[in-house]
Design an enzyme around this catalytic site. Structure first.
Site, PDB file in Angstrom:
ATOM      1  N   ALA A 106       0.847  -1.193   0.000  1.00 42.81           N
ATOM      2  CA  ALA A 106       0.000   0.000   0.000  1.00 42.81           C
ATOM      3  C   ALA A 106       0.882   1.242   0.000  1.00 42.81           C
ATOM      4  O   ALA A 106       2.043   1.189   0.397  1.00 42.81           O
ATOM      5  CB  ALA A 106      -0.877  -0.017   1.233  1.00 42.81           C
TER       6      ALA A 106
ATOM      7  N   ARG B 273       3.417   8.050   6.781  1.00 37.66           N
ATOM      8  CA  ARG B 273       4.012   6.766   6.409  1.00 37.66           C
ATOM      9  C   ARG B 273       3.715   5.699   7.462  1.00 37.66           C
ATOM     10  O   ARG B 273       3.533   4.534   7.149  1.00 37.66           O
ATOM     11  CB  ARG B 273       5.523   6.932   6.226  1.00 37.66           C
ATOM     12  CG  ARG B 273       5.888   7.814   5.049  1.00 37.66           C
ATOM     13  CD  ARG B 273       7.382   7.896   4.881  1.00 37.66           C
ATOM     14  NE  ARG B 273       7.750   8.779   3.793  1.00 37.66           N
ATOM     15  CZ  ARG B 273       8.017  10.071   3.928  1.00 37.66           C
ATOM     16  NH1 ARG B 273       7.949  10.632   5.118  1.00 37.66           N
ATOM     17  NH2 ARG B 273       8.360  10.799   2.895  1.00 37.66           N
TER      18      ARG B 273
ATOM     19  N   ASP C  91      15.653  11.607   1.113  1.00 37.65           N
ATOM     20  CA  ASP C  91      15.514  12.844   1.898  1.00 37.65           C
ATOM     21  C   ASP C  91      16.809  13.661   1.818  1.00 37.65           C
ATOM     22  O   ASP C  91      16.773  14.898   1.732  1.00 37.65           O
ATOM     23  CB  ASP C  91      15.223  12.515   3.362  1.00 37.65           C
ATOM     24  CG  ASP C  91      14.181  11.418   3.493  1.00 37.65           C
ATOM     25  OD1 ASP C  91      13.107  11.666   4.022  1.00 37.65           O
ATOM     26  OD2 ASP C  91      14.473  10.287   3.026  1.00 37.65           O
TER      27      ASP C  91
ATOM     28  N   ARG D 114      16.902  15.424  -1.402  1.00 33.48           N
ATOM     29  CA  ARG D 114      16.041  16.613  -1.359  1.00 33.48           C
ATOM     30  C   ARG D 114      16.744  17.746  -0.621  1.00 33.48           C
ATOM     31  O   ARG D 114      16.706  18.911  -1.040  1.00 33.48           O
ATOM     32  CB  ARG D 114      14.721  16.269  -0.640  1.00 33.48           C
ATOM     33  CG  ARG D 114      13.823  15.374  -1.469  1.00 33.48           C
ATOM     34  CD  ARG D 114      12.586  14.922  -0.689  1.00 33.48           C
ATOM     35  NE  ARG D 114      11.686  14.176  -1.565  1.00 33.48           N
ATOM     36  CZ  ARG D 114      10.880  13.205  -1.172  1.00 33.48           C
ATOM     37  NH1 ARG D 114      10.843  12.835   0.095  1.00 33.48           N
ATOM     38  NH2 ARG D 114      10.094  12.591  -2.039  1.00 33.48           N
TER      39      ARG D 114
ATOM     40  N   HIS E  68      12.900   7.626   8.135  1.00 40.94           N
ATOM     41  CA  HIS E  68      12.454   8.211   6.864  1.00 40.94           C
ATOM     42  C   HIS E  68      11.005   8.620   7.117  1.00 40.94           C
ATOM     43  O   HIS E  68      10.078   7.838   6.916  1.00 40.94           O
ATOM     44  CB  HIS E  68      12.552   7.184   5.737  1.00 40.94           C
ATOM     45  CG  HIS E  68      11.831   7.609   4.482  1.00 40.94           C
ATOM     46  ND1 HIS E  68      12.154   8.734   3.779  1.00 40.94           N
ATOM     47  CD2 HIS E  68      10.778   7.059   3.828  1.00 40.94           C
ATOM     48  CE1 HIS E  68      11.342   8.853   2.730  1.00 40.94           C
ATOM     49  NE2 HIS E  68      10.499   7.847   2.746  1.00 40.94           N
TER      50      HIS E  68
HETATM   51  P1  6V0 Z   1       1.722   1.596  -6.220  1.00 42.85           P
HETATM   52  O1  6V0 Z   1       1.812   2.380  -7.479  1.00 42.85           O
HETATM   53  O2  6V0 Z   1       0.386   1.374  -5.591  1.00 42.85           O
HETATM   54  O3  6V0 Z   1       2.439   0.188  -6.481  1.00 42.85           O
HETATM   55  C1  6V0 Z   1       2.463  -0.844  -5.552  1.00 42.85           C
HETATM   56  C2  6V0 Z   1       2.433  -2.132  -6.352  1.00 42.85           C
HETATM   57  O4  6V0 Z   1       2.605  -3.221  -5.436  1.00 42.85           O
HETATM   58  C3  6V0 Z   1       1.118  -2.379  -7.100  1.00 42.85           C
HETATM   59  O5  6V0 Z   1       1.378  -2.555  -8.483  1.00 42.85           O
HETATM   60  C4  6V0 Z   1       0.556  -3.642  -6.448  1.00 42.85           C
HETATM   61  O6  6V0 Z   1      -0.138  -4.484  -7.373  1.00 42.85           O
HETATM   62  C5  6V0 Z   1       1.826  -4.303  -5.933  1.00 42.85           C
HETATM   63  N1  6V0 Z   1       1.628  -5.282  -4.871  1.00 42.85           N
HETATM   64  C6  6V0 Z   1       0.780  -5.234  -3.827  1.00 42.85           C
HETATM   65  N2  6V0 Z   1       0.923  -6.336  -3.072  1.00 42.85           N
HETATM   66  C7  6V0 Z   1       1.903  -7.085  -3.651  1.00 42.85           C
HETATM   67  C8  6V0 Z   1       2.527  -8.330  -3.339  1.00 42.85           C
HETATM   68  N3  6V0 Z   1       2.166  -9.022  -2.269  1.00 42.85           N
HETATM   69  N4  6V0 Z   1       3.500  -8.773  -4.154  1.00 42.85           N
HETATM   70  C9  6V0 Z   1       3.866  -8.079  -5.256  1.00 42.85           C
HETATM   71  N5  6V0 Z   1       3.311  -6.913  -5.595  1.00 42.85           N
HETATM   72  C10 6V0 Z   1       2.345  -6.416  -4.811  1.00 42.85           C
HETATM   73  O7  6V0 Z   1       2.643   2.259  -5.081  1.00 42.85           O
HETATM   74  P2  6V0 Z   1       4.000   3.077  -5.322  1.00 42.85           P
HETATM   75  O8  6V0 Z   1       4.822   2.356  -6.316  1.00 42.85           O
HETATM   76  O9  6V0 Z   1       3.689   4.511  -5.507  1.00 42.85           O
HETATM   77  O10 6V0 Z   1       4.678   2.941  -3.871  1.00 42.85           O
HETATM   78  C11 6V0 Z   1       5.199   1.708  -3.441  1.00 42.85           C
HETATM   79  C12 6V0 Z   1       5.741   1.810  -2.019  1.00 42.85           C
HETATM   80  O11 6V0 Z   1       6.895   2.625  -2.005  1.00 42.85           O
HETATM   81  C13 6V0 Z   1       4.749   2.466  -1.038  1.00 42.85           C
HETATM   82  O12 6V0 Z   1       4.786   1.781   0.192  1.00 42.85           O
HETATM   83  C14 6V0 Z   1       5.297   3.866  -0.900  1.00 42.85           C
HETATM   84  O13 6V0 Z   1       4.901   4.500   0.288  1.00 42.85           O
HETATM   85  C15 6V0 Z   1       6.780   3.579  -0.956  1.00 42.85           C
HETATM   86  N6  6V0 Z   1       7.663   4.713  -1.228  1.00 42.85           N
HETATM   87  C16 6V0 Z   1       8.828   4.760  -0.557  1.00 42.85           C
HETATM   88  C17 6V0 Z   1       9.714   5.804  -0.729  1.00 42.85           C
HETATM   89  C18 6V0 Z   1      10.999   5.833   0.068  1.00 42.85           C
HETATM   90  O14 6V0 Z   1      11.754   6.829   0.044  1.00 42.85           O
HETATM   91  N7  6V0 Z   1      11.309   4.778   0.801  1.00 42.85           N
HETATM   92  C19 6V0 Z   1       9.430   6.825  -1.654  1.00 42.85           C
HETATM   93  C20 6V0 Z   1       8.291   6.753  -2.376  1.00 42.85           C
HETATM   94  C21 6V0 Z   1       7.293   5.704  -2.178  1.00 42.85           C
END
Ligand code: 6V0
Length: 335
Positions: free
Chosen positions: A97, A105, A165, A168, A192
């Site tokens: 998610a 977060r 971060d 940034r 983070h």
């Molecule tokens: P998104 O675009 O919703 O993509 C998430 C993907 O994960 C989707 O395509 C889902 O289908 C897939 N998914 C869900 N469950 C599973 C599973 N069990 N196995 C494989 N795939 C699965 O989200 P987005 O890509 O924008 O973000 C992904 C995560 O990265 C989130 O938790 C964000 O909060 C995090 N980020 C972390 C950052 C950091 O600096 N650490 C920065 C930006 C986002």
């Protein structure tokens, strides 16, 4: 994963084993930005994308493969079957998610912790020697849950932490100072997230300590650029910029893509690069047992050594408070 799994990728069999394989778990906004950055930079010879959404992963892999003529050679495949990740040298986890507008977060924690507790042992079963990097948020909590779900050696599993971060922060300092971003040395440590700390005491611009850096201020007068008000303003912007980007475009993905690939290349190239990644802290006592970011040497073993960085008393107190915040969340989630 159910019985209707689909794999997409080149139809020709690979001759011999690809030398370097990176798998990305989660082909969403962040996972695909990482894949795209890896492809353009030629970071790896083989990329595998895994996502439970078969249509999404198929579409992303086709789109990336259609660009391979214009990038350094790379074999790209994808599937909703975890087997596609087998034999990886490095795995980047972005699944799960993500923050909705206004959500912190830490609000994401429970769902993503449950996910990585199941996922991490399954990944290591298929790639026993892989270094695993977590990007999914809240990254410190998720990384800790992944480490405790396996018996992998310390440092093989770590999180992207405050690398983004810090990027940034350096951008904002460079803008104010009127110098290239590569000439700024500054780092964000701790969680983070909202309790992270900017280490202003060690920040430098072209070797000049930030506190002593002179130049025209925003109002045109000459003098100290990074006074207390400016420092506080920049630190607040670093913390809040993710919220601003999410409000505007629904996700942050491009800068996290590039910053993650910096970490990937540090591992694959055994670069011994110092990066503020999130690792399980063992020392000192008040930080011990939580994952948070401090400048750390990243090489082929993963996060191999946390540096003992100089801090002011106020910064150290902030770091301890950040550790307390994380410890409290950890205690409520990992049972
Ligand atoms: P998104 O675009 O919703 O993509 C998430 C993907 O994960 C989707 O395509 C889902 O289908 C897939 N998914 C869900 N469950 C599973 C599973 N069990 N196995 C494989 N795939 C699965 O989200 P987005 O890509 O924008 O973000 C992904 C995560 O990265 C989130 O938790 C964000 O909060 C995090 N980020 C972390 C950052 C950091 O600096 N650490 C920065 C930006 C986002």
């Amino acid at each position: 994963v159910g019985p209707t799994q689909h794999t997409v990728g080149p139809t020709q069999p690979t001759v011999g084993r690809a030398k370097v394989k990176v798998s990305i778990v989660g082909a969403g906004a962040v996972g695909t930005a990482i894949a795209y950055a890896c492809l353009i930079r030629g970071s790896t010879e083989s990329l595998a994308l895994f996502d439970t959404n078969a249509d999404k992963v198929r579409a992303e892999v086709l789109d990336l493969n259609h660009g391979t003529q214009f990038a350094p050679p790379c074999r790209i495949e994808g599937s909703d079957d975890l087997a596609v990740t087998a034999g990886s040298d490095m795995i980047v986890v972005t699944a799960g998610a993500k923050q909705k507008p206004g959500q912190s977060r830490l609000d994401l924690a429970a769902a993503n912790v449950a996910l990585v507790q199941v996922l991490t042992p399954a990944l290591l079963e298929r790639s026993p020697d892989a270094v695993i990097l977590f990007v999914s948020n809240p990254v410190d909590i998720v990384t800790h849950a992944a480490i405790t779900a396996t018996d992998a050696p310390p440092g093989r599993i770590f999180g992207s932490g405050t690398v983004l971060d810090s990027g940034r922060l350096r951008f904002l300092i460079a803008e104010r100072a009127g110098v290239a971003v590569e000439n700024v040395h500054a780092v964000v440590v701790g969680e983070h997230g909202d309790s992270e700390i900017t280490l202003w005491s060690g920040a430098a611009i072209g070797g000049v300590p930030a506190a002593e850096f002179q130049g025209p201020a925003l109002d045109g007068t000459s003098g100290t650029v990074f006074d207390a008000v400016t420092r506080a303003d920049i630190s607040a912007q670093v913390v809040h910029s993710a919220y601003e980007i999410i409000r505007g475009k629904g996700a942050t993905n491009l800068a996290i893509g590039l910053s993650t690939v910096r970490i990937v290349e540090a591992v694959l190239g055994d670069q011994h690069r110092v990066l503020p990644v999130s690792t399980l802290q063992t020392d000192p006592e008040e930080l011990s047992g939580v994952c948070l970011s401090l400048p750390t040497v990243v090489d082929s073993r993963g996060a191999s050594r946390v540096l003992d960085v100089a801090m002011s008393d106020e910064e150290r107190a902030g770091l301890r408070a950040s550790a307390r915040t994380l410890r409290e969340v950890q205690a409520t989630l990992e049972r």
